[in-house]
Design a protein around this motif. Structure first.
Motif, mmCIF file in Angstrom:
data_model
loop_
_atom_site.group_PDB
_atom_site.id
_atom_site.type_symbol
_atom_site.label_atom_id
_atom_site.label_comp_id
_atom_site.label_asym_id
_atom_site.label_seq_id
_atom_site.Cartn_x
_atom_site.Cartn_y
_atom_site.Cartn_z
ATOM 1 N N LEU A 222 0.829 -1.206 0.000
ATOM 2 C CA LEU A 222 0.000 0.000 0.000
ATOM 3 C C LEU A 222 0.866 1.260 0.000
ATOM 4 O O LEU A 222 0.596 2.219 -0.738
ATOM 5 N N ALA A 223 1.919 1.253 0.802
ATOM 6 C CA ALA A 223 2.826 2.400 0.851
ATOM 7 C C ALA A 223 3.528 2.592 -0.488
ATOM 8 O O ALA A 223 3.675 3.717 -0.968
ATOM 9 N N LYS A 224 3.950 1.492 -1.107
ATOM 10 C CA LYS A 224 4.624 1.583 -2.399
ATOM 11 C C LYS A 224 3.686 2.109 -3.474
ATOM 12 O O LYS A 224 4.084 2.886 -4.342
ATOM 13 N N LYS A 225 2.426 1.716 -3.411
ATOM 14 C CA LYS A 225 1.449 2.183 -4.397
ATOM 15 C C LYS A 225 1.262 3.700 -4.308
ATOM 16 O O LYS A 225 1.253 4.388 -5.332
ATOM 17 N N LEU A 226 1.149 4.228 -3.083
ATOM 18 C CA LEU A 226 1.009 5.673 -2.910
ATOM 19 C C LEU A 226 2.276 6.394 -3.346
ATOM 20 O O LEU A 226 2.212 7.442 -4.001
#
Length: 139
Positions: free
Chosen positions: A62-66
């Protein structure tokens, strides 16, 4: 040394407005405002020049996607692993504005260390005519 489990860490997405006074930064912030529907108050927080945590996530994906979404908009962003509840602090913050004192260091890399005390590099500085100078160079 205490072993920490994966549950004690979270992933922080950090945004850094590297050039706050530039036109490019204004365009990036405008793209972020349109993409995420931010209010002016939230956008003014991003307009600061210091790195800022914009999202804390328990999952790295999720952090990488943002982070990838911010990079697509032209922003400078990265993911950093933090302990749960830990405040983010810029690791370079204390050294960023520190200027080294170069005068106290010994400059051993000079090719001719005594050049300040001697004459210049021109033939006229060493008192030789051009013929005497070239005669000394011929081996």
């Amino acid at each position: 040394m205490k072993h920490m489990s994966a549950l004690e860490f979270e992933y922080a997405v950090i945004f850094h407005n590297t050039c706050p006074q530039s036109r490019e930064a204004e365009l990036i912030l405008e793209r972020i405002r349109k993409r995420f529907g931010l209010s002016n108050d939230r956008l003014s927080l991003l307009a600061q020049s210091s790195p800022l945590v914009v999202k804390r996530a328990s999952e790295a994906a999720l952090a990488k996607k943002l982070k990838d979404m911010l990079l697509e908009l032209g922003a400078v962003a990265w993911v950093q692993q933090l302990q749960i509840g830990q405040e983010y602090s810029d690791r370079r913050g204390a050294k960023r504005r520190q200027q080294p004192d170069r005068r106290s260091a010994y400059r051993h890399t000079l090719s001719i260390p005594e050049r300040r005390f001697g004459g210049g590099r021109r033939r006229s500085d060493i008192g030789m005519s051009s013929r005497e100078y070239w005669r000394g160079l011929v081996v």
